[in-house]
Motif scaffolding. Structure first.
Motif: not given
Length: 549
Positions: A6-21, A341-351
């Motif tokens: 209901x509230x993803x209180x702790x979740x991660x991605x380097x490409x995190x998006x905060x959209x403010x409509x 897949x299991x690992x989230x998209x937009x989370x980690x990049x190929x070095x």
């Protein structure tokens, strides 16, 4: 960590998006509302009860989210997982990356006024790795010297590679380099623990607000261990209390979004989560916010309890019977997406190339929807296990979103001949307990990254990980994970390939079934400012909040 959906209180991605409509209106509001309100109180809805306030035992977001606010460790994480000093004032790392020396501030105190010292870290860490504690997150200490031997009861927890030469110095010795070690130190499992409080309350420690010690921006009050409301109050002994503007946060468990919206409209709540049905009516409002982070909702299959689930074709059939895109876009309708897949998209990049990890590790068969192939695999698998009929129980939380998910899964599984499903939607605390105890056939689990690295997902499914509740085991998978932590730890390219190969094995063998990647849509009063939705943890989430007139 295990998420409350209901509230993803702790979740991660380097490409995190905060959209403010309607963000133009929101920015305008922030510019015009510069006068601080005398009433620095915020009322927030949450989907789940707190399971525990014991940092050694907490493993779900319902518990970890408040722990970030009432406790503090060596570091905090700023935007985009930037490491910031919390209790540390300086850090020295040896050339071989095996010894970390931290100088700690001397003005931090527990809520009872006693000083927080390096010894509190030593005690807390030893308690976490002690097998008797049965800490769900003890595996995060794997790189610390002697951890493995302690887990096998070959050494005492006192032999863990952590020491306190004096009250303000903490020294940590690793058994091998850990590329993400600093990120771990912002996580609640690595917070200090007040030995006198833990021993005073014994088994009751962390089971109520009155039996817990705090050293963070807030103290928690009015929680008796089962209550669905609680309060956070500004901690007068916190070293950085001048940076804390709020006096109080009131929390209320609200499991049905329509109820939360009604309370919001009555001005009884200031922050609520919307359902997919409610989003269209509010997405252009200035108070609408959408949070997208590195998290995955997935299905675990209990191979230890159900013989048929040991068969790879049976597992693949269950996966391919689910139209994951329809689940995300037509059932949930809250911005969630079908997984790669299991690992989230937009989370980690190929070095090397900068490509998304999820794209590099994509294994189509692990997430595709193909009803005809699912039926074929099911028939073949059932023949191999000698069954014509199979009944499975499906366990999940009792939130509105969880109920929609389990009902949809039941309808999809009913297409497989001879399969029948019974749904059990229970409170989060009960679901977590039953998952840990293996009291399920199928369980809808959820994970949000604690730090921005694929290992935080993939480590969950190694043979020895206590969070591997489905008991899936693959020796080659474990070898790749081990190599990423040892022989290839200091080689970013080889380490990346290890993790990609591990993900591919996981999906080919259908160790778990990724269901969807969630987002959270919420309403926030426009006079509330300073919230930090962190890429991998809410360590600064509420500390900077303030209310304007």
């Amino acid at each position: 960590m295990k998420l409350n959906k209901h509230f993803l209180a702790i979740t991660g991605t380097l490409a995190l998006v905060l959209v403010l409509a309607g963000c133009g209106s929101n920015k305008s509001s922030e510019k015009s509302s510069t006068t601080m309100s005398k009433n620095q109180t915020v009322n927030i809805s949450t989907a789940s009860e707190i399971s525990t306030l014991d940092t050694a035992k907490a493993s779900d977001s319902g518990s970890l989210t408040p722990l970030y606010q009432i406790g503090e460790g060596i570091y905090r994480l700023g935007p985009k997982s930037k490491v910031e000093n919390a209790l540390a004032t300086s850090t020295k790392v040896s050339k071989n990356g095996l010894t970390y020396t931290f100088k700690l501030r001397s003005n931090d105190k527990w809520n009872n006024g006693q000083p927080v010292t390096a010894n509190d870290f030593v005690y807390g860490w030893r308690r976490v790795v002690n097998p008797k504690t049965a800490a769900g997150y003890s595996y995060l200490f794997e790189g610390v010297k002697n951890y493995s031997a302690i887990q096998k009861n070959k050494l005492s927890p006192n032999k863990l590679g952590v020491s306190a030469p004096n009250k303000s110095t903490l020294v940590v010795q690793l058994s091998h380099p850990v590329p993400y070690f600093k990120l771990l130190l912002a996580f609640p499992t690595f917070f200090p623990q007040q030995e006198s409080a833990v021993k005073k309350y014994g088994s009751r420690y962390g089971t109520s607000s009155a039996t817990t010690a705090y050293n963070g921006p807030f103290e928690l009050a009015d929680w008796n261990g089962t209550s669905d409301t609680w309060t956070m109050k500004k901690n007068a002994n916190y070293w950085d209390k001048k940076a804390v503007k709020l006096d109080k946060l009131n929390f209320q468990v609200v499991k049905t979004p329509s109820t939360g919206l009604s309370l919001y409209q009555q001005n009884k709540l200031d922050v609520v989560t919307l359902s997919g049905e409610e989003v269209p009516s509010y997405k252009n409002k200035p108070e609408f916010k959408k949070f997208v982070g590195g998290s995955t909702i997935y299905l675990e299959m209990n191979q230890k309890r159900v013989k048929a689930l040991k068969n790879v074709k049976v597992r693949q059939a269950l996966s391919q019977a689910i139209n994951k895109n329809s689940l995300a876009t037509q059932v949930l309708r809250d911005g969630s997406t079908a997984p790669k897949g299991f690992v989230s998209t937009n989370f980690f990049q190929n070095p090397k190339t900068g490509a998304d990890f999820a794209s590099d590790a994509y294994e189509k068969s692990g997430v595709t929807y193909n009803e005809a192939q699912a039926k074929k695999l099911w028939t073949q698998g059932m023949k191999q296990v000698g069954l014509k009929k199979l009944h499975l129980s499906l366990l999940s939380d009792d939130t509105d979103q969880s109920k929609k998910t389990t009902q949809y899964l039941q309808s999809q599984f009913n297409k497989l001949p001879g399969l029948s499903i019974t749904i059990h939607n229970v409170p989060t605390k009960s679901k977590l307990s039953r998952s840990t105890d293996g009291d399920f056939d199928l369980v809808v689990s959820s994970w949000g990254a604690d730090f921005a690295d694929p290992i935080n997902f993939l480590d969950l499914l190694t043979k020895s990980n206590p969070t591997n509740n489905g008991h899936w085991v693959n020796a080659q998978y474990d070898k790749y994970i081990a190599a990423s932590k040892t022989t290839d730890a200091n080689n970013p390219d080889k380490r990346y390939d290890d993790l990609v190969n591990a993900e591919k094995i996981l999906m080919k063998d259908q160790g778990v079934i990724p269901l969807y990647q969630p987002s959270t849509t919420q309403l926030w009063r426009t006079n509330i400012h300073g919230f930090v939705w962190n890429p991998a943890g809410m360590s600064n989430g509420y500390k900077g909040l303030y209310v304007t007139k």
